[in-house]
Design an enzyme around this catalytic site. Structure first.
Site, PDB file in Angstrom:
ATOM      1  N   TYR A 163       0.829  -1.202   0.000  1.00 44.67           N
ATOM      2  CA  TYR A 163       0.000   0.000   0.000  1.00 44.67           C
ATOM      3  C   TYR A 163       0.865   1.254   0.000  1.00 44.67           C
ATOM      4  O   TYR A 163       1.353   1.704   1.032  1.00 44.67           O
ATOM      5  CB  TYR A 163      -0.936   0.020   1.206  1.00 44.67           C
ATOM      6  CG  TYR A 163      -1.839  -1.186   1.321  1.00 44.67           C
ATOM      7  CD1 TYR A 163      -2.186  -1.948   0.212  1.00 44.67           C
ATOM      8  CD2 TYR A 163      -2.353  -1.570   2.559  1.00 44.67           C
ATOM      9  CE1 TYR A 163      -3.017  -3.056   0.320  1.00 44.67           C
ATOM     10  CE2 TYR A 163      -3.189  -2.677   2.681  1.00 44.67           C
ATOM     11  CZ  TYR A 163      -3.508  -3.413   1.556  1.00 44.67           C
ATOM     12  OH  TYR A 163      -4.330  -4.508   1.676  1.00 44.67           O
ATOM     13  N   HIS A 218       0.201 -12.296   1.508  1.00 46.64           N
ATOM     14  CA  HIS A 218      -0.546 -11.346   0.684  1.00 46.64           C
ATOM     15  C   HIS A 218      -0.586 -11.795  -0.775  1.00 46.64           C
ATOM     16  O   HIS A 218       0.427 -11.795  -1.466  1.00 46.64           O
ATOM     17  CB  HIS A 218       0.112  -9.969   0.789  1.00 46.64           C
ATOM     18  CG  HIS A 218      -0.772  -8.842   0.381  1.00 46.64           C
ATOM     19  ND1 HIS A 218      -0.344  -7.541   0.308  1.00 46.64           N
ATOM     20  CD2 HIS A 218      -2.094  -8.806   0.037  1.00 46.64           C
ATOM     21  CE1 HIS A 218      -1.338  -6.755  -0.065  1.00 46.64           C
ATOM     22  NE2 HIS A 218      -2.414  -7.508  -0.244  1.00 46.64           N
TER      23      HIS A 218
END
Length: 332
Positions: A56, A141
């Site tokens: 992010y 992830h």
């Protein structure tokens, strides 16, 4: 705000969790002040669960989240981050990262790494960016294209970290159901973060993943409840799975909105309430770029959705008869 534990661990999460992709400049810039105000608003509303990732904003989300939480009692909140993408310095550092969805300078590039060393290196770097000595939850992830390596190398490394008490809970975070279901069956993960696949719009997670988690006493955190924003304002320009919305999907979203509005409930309010009815769901994760967005989400979460709304969705074929739905909240 209601809390529950993840799986068989002692890690507690609040019913609403704060997703920090937005303060990593997802799609558009957010100032440091706006990011801090959003975290402050979440804290003031009783949210004590925060999720981030190196992906992010090339670490910007982790840095901002860590800075905003600094000074608050460490034992009073739960923080999760992710592994699988290492951030490697980009020697040229030209341009931006918008091709990956983030309005930040391209100072680093992402390198997929689901080796044991990659897990440890990623976590160490995350702790530096967060300014913490530990995180509570670590998730693999998006190992979509690296499943075997993640199972063979990354997962055992996480299991050792949990066994040693370095982290409290481990799991996988993905936008699909098949691979997390496999992890539930073949490993001892505590939690799945499932984004976009168990929402008012679509309930693929109900086929196997959620029943498997419930049967094994594991937890699921639901993200992407608005399906990339489609369920906040369905229109032809909306996105779905971070891409232009297909017409059949848009038509379904418009039908959902027509039903919810007949009962005086905003579509996004019904979408926020829906996932928590399943017994395996421990928390609903929503992103926010501003304090105003946080307060809107918290306000929606406090509203009662009438049972007649769910009944009409079933009658219209928009929910299957066996889909669990929230019960009206006790006014007391």
């Amino acid at each position: 705000m209601r809390t529950t534990t993840l799986g068989r661990t002692e890690v507690r999460v609040t019913e609403l969790a704060y997703g920090a992709a937005g303060i990593g400049n997802l799609f558009r810039p957010v100032t440091d002040q706006e990011a801090a105000a959003a975290i402050d608003a979440a804290w003031d509303a009783g949210i004590r669960t925060f999720d981030t990732a190196p992906h992010y904003g090339l670490g910007l989300s982790e840095r901002r989240l860590g800075a905003a939480l600094r000074g608050r009692p460490r034992e009073s909140y739960t923080i999760s981050t992710k592994v699988g993408r290492l951030l490697v310095e980009n020697e040229t550092a030209e341009g931006d990262d918008l091709a990956n969805g983030f309005a930040v300078p391209a100072t680093h590039r992402r390198v997929w790494d689901f080796t044991a060393d990659g897990v440890l290196g990623s976590l160490e770097a995350s702790l530096r960016r967060l300014g913490l000595d530990r995180v509570d939850v670590v998730l693999l992830h998006d190992p979509d294209d690296h499943v075997e390596q993640a199972l063979r190398e990354a997962y055992p490394a996480l299991e050792r970290l949990r066994d040693e008490g370095v982290v409290g809970a481990i799991g996988v975070g993905m936008n699909q159901c098949a691979v997390p279901t496999r992890f539930l069956r073949e490993t001892d993960i505590d939690v799945v973060l499932l984004a976009g696949r168990y929402t008012l719009l679509e309930q693929e997670g109900l086929d196997e993943l959620l029943p498997e988690a419930a049967a094994r006493g594991r937890s699921v955190i639901i993200g992407g409840v608005f399906n990339s924003g489609l369920l906040t304002d369905p229109k032809p320009q909306a996105t779905y799975d971070y891409a232009p919305v297909p017409k059949p999907v848009l038509d379904r979203a418009l039908r959902l909105r027509a039903v919810t509005e007949r009962h005086g409930v905003p579509l996004r309010g019904a979408a926020l309430a829906f996932p928590s009815a399943h017994p395996a769901v421990a928390a609903v994760l929503t992103g926010a770029r501003s304090a105003e967005e946080v307060r809107d989400t918290v306000d929606l979460n406090g509203r009662t959705v009438p049972a007649a709304l769910w009944d009409e969705l079933r009658a219209e074929g928009l929910l299957s008869p066996h889909t669990p739905v929230p019960q009206p909240k006790d006014p007391s």
